[in-house]
Design a protein around this motif. Structure first.
Motif, PDB file in Angstrom:
ATOM      1  N   ASP A  19       0.853  -1.195   0.000  1.00 50.92           N
ATOM      2  CA  ASP A  19       0.000   0.000   0.000  1.00 50.92           C
ATOM      3  C   ASP A  19       0.884   1.239   0.000  1.00 50.92           C
ATOM      4  O   ASP A  19       1.808   1.356   0.807  1.00 50.92           O
ATOM      5  CB  ASP A  19      -0.904   0.037   1.243  1.00 50.92           C
ATOM      6  CG  ASP A  19      -2.050  -0.967   1.150  1.00 50.92           C
ATOM      7  OD1 ASP A  19      -2.511  -1.200   0.029  1.00 50.92           O
ATOM      8  OD2 ASP A  19      -2.462  -1.488   2.190  1.00 50.92           O
ATOM      9  N   PHE A  20       0.587   2.154  -0.925  1.00 47.27           N
ATOM     10  CA  PHE A  20       1.316   3.411  -0.995  1.00 47.27           C
ATOM     11  C   PHE A  20       0.325   4.563  -0.894  1.00 47.27           C
ATOM     12  O   PHE A  20      -0.753   4.513  -1.493  1.00 47.27           O
ATOM     13  CB  PHE A  20       2.091   3.528  -2.315  1.00 47.27           C
ATOM     14  CG  PHE A  20       3.163   2.486  -2.479  1.00 47.27           C
ATOM     15  CD1 PHE A  20       4.436   2.694  -1.970  1.00 47.27           C
ATOM     16  CD2 PHE A  20       2.897   1.294  -3.138  1.00 47.27           C
ATOM     17  CE1 PHE A  20       5.420   1.735  -2.118  1.00 47.27           C
ATOM     18  CE2 PHE A  20       3.876   0.334  -3.300  1.00 47.27           C
ATOM     19  CZ  PHE A  20       5.142   0.548  -2.778  1.00 47.27           C
ATOM     20  N   GLN A  21       0.696   5.573  -0.154  1.00 45.48           N
ATOM     21  CA  GLN A  21      -0.126   6.778  -0.059  1.00 45.48           C
ATOM     22  C   GLN A  21       0.521   7.862  -0.902  1.00 45.48           C
ATOM     23  O   GLN A  21       1.696   8.194  -0.721  1.00 45.48           O
ATOM     24  CB  GLN A  21      -0.246   7.239   1.396  1.00 45.48           C
ATOM     25  CG  GLN A  21      -1.130   8.451   1.571  1.00 45.48           C
ATOM     26  CD  GLN A  21      -1.322   8.793   3.042  1.00 45.48           C
ATOM     27  OE1 GLN A  21      -1.672   7.938   3.833  1.00 45.48           O
ATOM     28  NE2 GLN A  21      -1.086  10.021   3.398  1.00 45.48           N
ATOM     29  N   VAL A  22      -0.231   8.412  -1.841  1.00 48.74           N
ATOM     30  CA  VAL A  22       0.290   9.444  -2.726  1.00 48.74           C
ATOM     31  C   VAL A  22      -0.584  10.686  -2.605  1.00 48.74           C
ATOM     32  O   VAL A  22      -1.753  10.610  -2.222  1.00 48.74           O
ATOM     33  CB  VAL A  22       0.332   8.959  -4.192  1.00 48.74           C
ATOM     34  CG1 VAL A  22       1.302   7.807  -4.356  1.00 48.74           C
ATOM     35  CG2 VAL A  22      -1.049   8.546  -4.673  1.00 48.74           C
ATOM     36  N   ARG A  23       0.000  11.824  -2.925  1.00 47.77           N
ATOM     37  CA  ARG A  23      -0.737  13.084  -2.861  1.00 47.77           C
ATOM     38  C   ARG A  23      -0.542  13.824  -4.169  1.00 47.77           C
ATOM     39  O   ARG A  23       0.597  14.053  -4.615  1.00 47.77           O
ATOM     40  CB  ARG A  23      -0.244  13.932  -1.702  1.00 47.77           C
ATOM     41  CG  ARG A  23      -0.943  15.295  -1.600  1.00 47.77           C
ATOM     42  CD  ARG A  23      -0.360  16.128  -0.484  1.00 47.77           C
ATOM     43  NE  ARG A  23      -0.558  15.493   0.804  1.00 47.77           N
ATOM     44  CZ  ARG A  23      -0.122  16.009   1.946  1.00 47.77           C
ATOM     45  NH1 ARG A  23       0.549  17.146   1.942  1.00 47.77           N
ATOM     46  NH2 ARG A  23      -0.344  15.387   3.088  1.00 47.77           N
ATOM     47  N   ALA A  24      -1.635  14.193  -4.808  1.00 49.47           N
ATOM     48  CA  ALA A  24      -1.562  14.934  -6.066  1.00 49.47           C
ATOM     49  C   ALA A  24      -1.157  16.373  -5.787  1.00 49.47           C
ATOM     50  O   ALA A  24      -1.564  16.973  -4.793  1.00 49.47           O
ATOM     51  CB  ALA A  24      -2.913  14.883  -6.777  1.00 49.47           C
ATOM     52  N   THR A  25      -0.338  16.943  -6.669  1.00 46.63           N
ATOM     53  CA  THR A  25       0.099  18.330  -6.519  1.00 46.63           C
ATOM     54  C   THR A  25      -0.626  19.262  -7.473  1.00 46.63           C
ATOM     55  O   THR A  25      -0.440  20.485  -7.389  1.00 46.63           O
ATOM     56  CB  THR A  25       1.614  18.430  -6.771  1.00 46.63           C
ATOM     57  OG1 THR A  25       1.906  17.924  -8.087  1.00 46.63           O
ATOM     58  CG2 THR A  25       2.385  17.617  -5.736  1.00 46.63           C
ATOM     59  N   ARG A  26      -1.438  18.723  -8.364  1.00 46.41           N
ATOM     60  CA  ARG A  26      -2.187  19.556  -9.305  1.00 46.41           C
ATOM     61  C   ARG A  26      -3.404  18.788  -9.791  1.00 46.41           C
ATOM     62  O   ARG A  26      -3.421  17.557  -9.787  1.00 46.41           O
ATOM     63  CB  ARG A  26      -1.306  19.931 -10.502  1.00 46.41           C
ATOM     64  CG  ARG A  26      -0.787  18.716 -11.283  1.00 46.41           C
ATOM     65  CD  ARG A  26       0.023  19.105 -12.488  1.00 46.41           C
ATOM     66  NE  ARG A  26       0.613  17.946 -13.144  1.00 46.41           N
ATOM     67  CZ  ARG A  26      -0.043  17.173 -14.012  1.00 46.41           C
ATOM     68  NH1 ARG A  26      -1.315  17.428 -14.303  1.00 46.41           N
ATOM     69  NH2 ARG A  26       0.553  16.132 -14.579  1.00 46.41           N
ATOM     70  N   PRO A  27      -4.465  19.500 -10.191  1.00 52.79           N
ATOM     71  CA  PRO A  27      -5.623  18.815 -10.774  1.00 52.79           C
ATOM     72  C   PRO A  27      -5.338  18.360 -12.193  1.00 52.79           C
ATOM     73  O   PRO A  27      -4.376  18.800 -12.826  1.00 52.79           O
ATOM     74  CB  PRO A  27      -6.718  19.899 -10.734  1.00 52.79           C
ATOM     75  CG  PRO A  27      -5.969  21.191 -10.767  1.00 52.79           C
ATOM     76  CD  PRO A  27      -4.677  20.953 -10.041  1.00 52.79           C
ATOM     77  N   GLY A  28      -6.181  17.453 -12.677  1.00 55.99           N
ATOM     78  CA  GLY A  28      -6.026  16.928 -14.038  1.00 55.99           C
ATOM     79  C   GLY A  28      -5.913  15.413 -14.022  1.00 55.99           C
ATOM     80  O   GLY A  28      -6.165  14.765 -13.014  1.00 55.99           O
ATOM     81  N   VAL A  29      -5.532  14.835 -15.161  1.00 58.25           N
ATOM     82  CA  VAL A  29      -5.359  13.385 -15.273  1.00 58.25           C
ATOM     83  C   VAL A  29      -3.908  13.040 -14.962  1.00 58.25           C
ATOM     84  O   VAL A  29      -2.994  13.527 -15.621  1.00 58.25           O
ATOM     85  CB  VAL A  29      -5.746  12.873 -16.674  1.00 58.25           C
ATOM     86  CG1 VAL A  29      -5.484  11.372 -16.782  1.00 58.25           C
ATOM     87  CG2 VAL A  29      -7.216  13.171 -16.965  1.00 58.25           C
TER      88      VAL A  29
END
Length: 198
Positions: A19-29
């Motif tokens: 299991d990895f937790q990731v965080r998006a830094t910008r909206p989009g695909v």
């Protein structure tokens, strides 16, 4: 990392789960690339994963002062600051409360210590875990809990400003999946009068 074993019709299968937790830094695909692995059959690759990230909704601030005009603007998680008095005199006791409102399951949260210039502050938050209660806001059901409470004494007269503070919340997304989001409370304005003469 987890190991899972399954027996079906006498056949034993074993899987290793990361299991990895990731965080998006910008909206989009966002494209999560394929991962490489090795098992008894040799080298392999997972399939890449496309994830659509939407910009986070910012909860609307309630009306300054008391919470009568509370409006969360449909936010699924919001941190709301309220005071029990809109106007006080210098040195008069007042209470500042931070309430967490949520429509989703929360596994963890942490709140920054608020900086409140021009006030003497005492933390009244009990050591026990807060209890959530059902509360209706604008016809929408939320689970709400008081997460911090402070006793304040204004030290200066005039218009005073209580800045917003930040909270990080882990929202549960099903088994072994969480999403960390940040929410800022509303700021508050209030008037501090001088002590009456005589």
């Amino acid at each position: 990392q987890q190991t899972r074993m399954q027996i079906v019709n006498g056949q034993v299968s074993q899987s290793l789960i990361y299991d990895f937790q990731v965080r998006a830094t910008r909206p989009g695909v966002i494209v999560i690339p394929a991962a490489r692995y090795q098992d008894r059959t040799g080298l392999g690759r997972s399939r890449p994963l496309n994830v659509r990230v939407e910009a986070a909704k910012k909860p609307a601030a309630p009306s300054p002062g008391r919470s009568g005009g509370l409006n969360l603007d449909g936010a699924d998680v919001a941190l709301v600051a309220t005071v029990d008095k809109d106007e006080v005199v210098k040195g008069e006791q007042m209470t500042l409360t931070y309430t967490l409102y949520t429509q989703v399951r929360i596994s963890e949260y942490s709140m920054d210590e608020p900086e409140i210039p021009g006030f003497w502050k005492e933390d009244l938050t009990p050591a026990r875990q807060p209890k959530f209660h059902r509360r209706m806001v604008g016809g929408v059901a939320y689970e709400a809990a008081v997460v911090r409470r402070y006793l304040l004494f204004p030290l200066k007269v005039g218009q005073r400003f209580i800045p917003s503070t930040q909270m990080r919340v882990e929202k549960s997304r099903g088994a072994f999946r969480t999403q960390t989001v940040s929410r800022r409370s509303n700021s508050l304005n209030l008037h501090v009068a001088a002590l009456p003469q005589g």
